[in-house]
Design an enzyme around this catalytic site. Structure first.
Site, short mmCIF file in Angstrom:
data_model
loop_
_atom_site.label_atom_id
_atom_site.label_comp_id
_atom_site.label_asym_id
_atom_site.label_seq_id
_atom_site.Cartn_x
_atom_site.Cartn_y
_atom_site.Cartn_z
CB ILE A 9 -0.94 0.01 1.23
CG1 ILE A 9 -1.76 -1.28 1.28
CG2 ILE A 9 -1.84 1.23 1.20
CD1 ILE A 9 -2.42 -1.53 2.62
NE ARG A 10 5.34 0.89 -2.07
CZ ARG A 10 6.48 0.95 -2.77
NH1 ARG A 10 6.87 2.12 -3.28
NH2 ARG A 10 7.22 -0.12 -2.95
CG ASP A 128 7.63 2.00 0.97
OD1 ASP A 128 8.02 2.21 2.14
OD2 ASP A 128 7.50 2.92 0.14
CG ASP A 148 9.84 3.35 -4.83
OD1 ASP A 148 9.03 3.88 -5.62
OD2 ASP A 148 9.53 2.39 -4.11
#
Length: 274
Positions: A9-10, A128, A148
Site C-alpha cells: 500500500i503506497r 515499502d 523508487d
C-alpha cells in the site's frame, strides 16, 4: 497449493501480488483510496481474482501457463502487508484476515527481516523500503542502490556489507507538477512524459522538460553524490511510476524491476512463517 497475497500500500497506488507455492505469478494495481473500507478492499481482491480467471491479468514470467485457483478462492493460506498509510493498514489487515485462514503479517517492528540496519532508528524505515531492500539483496547482491519513483522519489542504499545504510527522500514528479499548477496561476496540469525537446516551445512542453528532465538530472546527480559519499559504485535499480521512461533517459545504467517490493514481501512472509 499454497496461496498467499502480498499487499503493498503506497500513497498513490496499491499493488496486490498473488503468490503460489512461493512464486509471484500475477499482480494487480489500483489507485490507493484513503477512504477504503474492509469490504471495499475485499472487493478489490475479488476483482483481481475474477480478472485472473478471465485471462485479463498479465502473468509474471515465472508463472505457469495456466493458473487454477482453489475452489474455495478467494480464500488464501495467508497474506503479508506493507503500508505507508497507517489508517489503511488496519483496513487491509481486517480484509486480508477475512480472505485468509490466519491473521496477515504486517511489515514493521517485530517482523524478522534478516536485514542489518545502519539507521539511527530502524523503526522509522518505511515498510515499502524494507521490502525492497530485502528483495534487492537477494536479486542483485550488495552493494545496491534502489531508486523508487512514486509520490516521493526515494534512494536507499544497501551497502557493500549488506546493510541498509540509509537513503534520501525527495518530492516526486507528480508532487512537483501539482505544486507548479497550484502555485502559478497561468500554469495548468500537464501529462508527465518525455518532452520532444529539452527547450519547450510552449508552456506545456517547458513544464514537461522541467519536471521530467529535471528529475533525470536530479537522479543522475544524486547517484554520483551517493557513490562519492560511500566510496564505491553500486548497481542501480529503478522501481515505481515512470521508471521505464526515466531509466531510458539516465546517463547511468539502471535496471527496472517493478516486482521488487512484492518479491521482498514474499521473502519476508517465508522467513516469518518458518
Amino acid at each position: 497449493m499454497a496461496v498467499v497475497l502480498a499487499i503493498d500500500i503506497r500513497n498513490t497506488q496499491t499493488q496486490i501480488g498473488l503468490v503460489l507455492d512461493g512464486v509471484l505469478v500475477a499482480r494487480w494495481t489500483v489507485p490507493t483510496d484513503s477512504s477504503e473500507t474492509a469490504d471495499g478492499a475485499i472487493g478489490v481482491v475479488l476483482q483481481f481474482f475474477e480478472a485472473l480467471e478471465r485471462g485479463l491479468v498479465r502473468l509474471e514470467p515465472a508463472a505457469p501457463t495456466r493458473i487454477d485457483l482453489p475452489v474455495e478462492a478467494p480464500l488464501s493460506d495467508g497474506a503479508i502487508i506493507s503500508s505507508v498509510i497507517p489508517m489503511l493498514t488496519d483496513v487491509w489487515t481486517r480484509a486480508a484476515q477475512r480472505l485468509s485462514k490466519s491473521r496477515p503479517l504486517t511489515v514493521g517492528p517485530g517482523l524478522k527481516t534478516g536485514l542489518k540496519m545502519s539507521l539511527t532508528d530502524p523503526a522509522e524505515a518505511g515498510a515499502d523500503r524494507v521490502a525492497e531492500m530485502v528483495a534487492a539483496k537477494t536479486a542483485y547482491g550488495a552493494p545496491c542502490l534502489v531508486v523508487d519513483l512514486g509520490t516521493s522519489t526515494t534512494f536507499q542504499l544497501l551497502d557493500d556489507k549488506g546493510a541498509f545504510r540509509g537513503g534520501i527522500i525527495a518530492p516526486g514528479m507528480e508532487l512537483g507538477a501539482q505544486a507548479l499548477a497550484r502555485g502559478a496561476a497561468q500554469l495548468a496540469d500537464v501529462e508527465l512524459r518525455t518532452p520532444k525537446s529539452l527547450l519547450g516551445r510552449n508552456t506545456a512542453e517547458a513544464m514537461q522538460a522541467g519536471i521530467v528532465m529535471g528529475e533525470v538530472a536530479r537522479i543522475d546527480g544524486l547517484i554520483d553524490m551517493i557513490w562519492n559519499d560511500c566510496g564505491y559504485e553500486a548497481p542501480v535499480v529503478l522501481v515505481g511510476q515512470h521508471a521505464e521512461s526515466i531509466a531510458a533517459l539516465l546517463a547511468h545504467e539502471a535496471t527496472v524491476d517493478q516486482t521488487l517490493a512484492l518479491r521482498g514481501l514474499m521473502e519476508l512472509y517465508a522467513l516469518n512463517k518458518k
